[in-house]
Design a protein around this motif. Structure first.
Motif: not given
Length: 322
Positions: A126-138
């Protein structure tokens, strides 16, 4: 005598399995931390280097912004892969204890409790998916989520489905390779997708073939699905995938025509030779049934490493128009 016998039987019934009880009683924070790291398979992290494949292919890797973004994507996929391994080992703990090798895995051996493995895996995923949305893009978050869903479905059910299991594992490699390009908004070439996808299927099928050959006389000691495949079928799959991967790469290399402006030689076209040699060299191990661990083959075989460096040099000169 009967009382003594009853006591002995009772003592045997309640005695913990060798190694598991001792591990459970002697847990420490350091031992738990080491067990969690071992369960996350650090040796497998090298696979996540595939996130640089698309940016390198597009010649958009050589900037601090790109390198920093790709380092983040690498870390996120490493966390996601660790989450999958933790959940997988927690689910398979009971079966792994009956396996001659897998019983030494930290979860099966009792070093890492099953609930802790599940909890840590869920937090990482869950942390990896959430961080991807915040730090990278959708789209990067979507690719990472698709990777997690497919791999978890593989752990739960799909690893028991013929052919689908091969496709899911190969798709995991393909998603890694796509993620770097998605994170940097780089259009993905159809030839890149074909070569990467079928190259991954080639290595996955070669690994399964090697396992089937080596354990033909020990059915049930490893993946149950291997007993439903025949070595001949797996050989057909890896050979077919290798042909398609080579064909896709050749079409990409020849698509550009002749020598690029300012270049000394047609490096893209010449890189086909190194690419084909690398596939043929890897096929030697696949044919022998010794390609069970792709990372070991790639990292330990010196001729294959040299061929890989030559290919990388040619590809780099093609990208740089040297």
């Amino acid at each position: 005598m009967s009382g003594l016998a009853s006591a002995a039987v009772a003592g045997t019934a309640t005695r913990p399995a060798p190694g598991i009880g001792a591990a459970a009683q002697g847990r420490s924070p350091l031992a738990l931390a080491r067990g969690l790291v071992r369960t996350s398979r650090p040796r497998q992290w090298v696979k996540n280097v595939l996130v640089v494949a698309a940016p390198v292919a597009a010649g958009q890797f050589w900037s601090w912004h790109s390198a920093g973004r790709l380092a983040v994507v690498f870390g996120l996929f490493t966390a996601a892969a660790a989450a999958v391994y933790l959940v997988n080992d927690a689910r398979d703990a009971a079966a792994d204890r009956a396996h001659p090798v897998k019983r030494y895995r930290p979860v099966a051996a009792g070093v890492v409790p099953v609930p802790l493995a599940y909890g840590t895996g869920a937090a990482l995923g869950l942390g990896a998916a959430g961080a991807a949305a915040v730090w990278c893009n959708g789209m990067t978050a979507l690719a990472l989520a698709a990777y997690l869903i497919m791999q978890l479905a593989y752990c739960v059910r799909l690893k028991h489905v013929l052919v689908v299991d091969l496709a899911v594992v190969a798709a995991g490699f393909l998603l890694r390779a796509m993620a770097g390009g998605i994170a940097l908004n780089i259009p993905l070439s159809r030839w890149f997708l074909i070569t990467t996808g079928f190259g991954a299927l080639f290595m996955v099928a070669a690994k399964r073939y090697s396992e089937a050959v080596q354990l033909a006389d020990a059915q049930g000691a490893t993946r149950a699905l291997l007993t439903q495949y025949t070595p001949g079928y797996l050989r057909f799959v890896w050979q077919s995938a290798a042909v398609v991967a080579v064909l896709g790469y050749c079409l990409w290399a020849l698509e550009s025509g002749g020598v690029a402006h300012g270049a000394l030689l047609p490096w893209r076209q010449l890189s086909v030779v190194a690419f084909v040699l690398a596939v043929l060299r890897y096929a030697v191990f696949a044919d022998r049934g010794t390609a069970g661990a792709p990372e070991d083959v790639v990292l330990r075989d010196r001729p294959l490493a040299v061929i890989g460096l030559v290919w990388a040099a040619m590809y780099g000169m093609a990208v740089a128009d040297l």
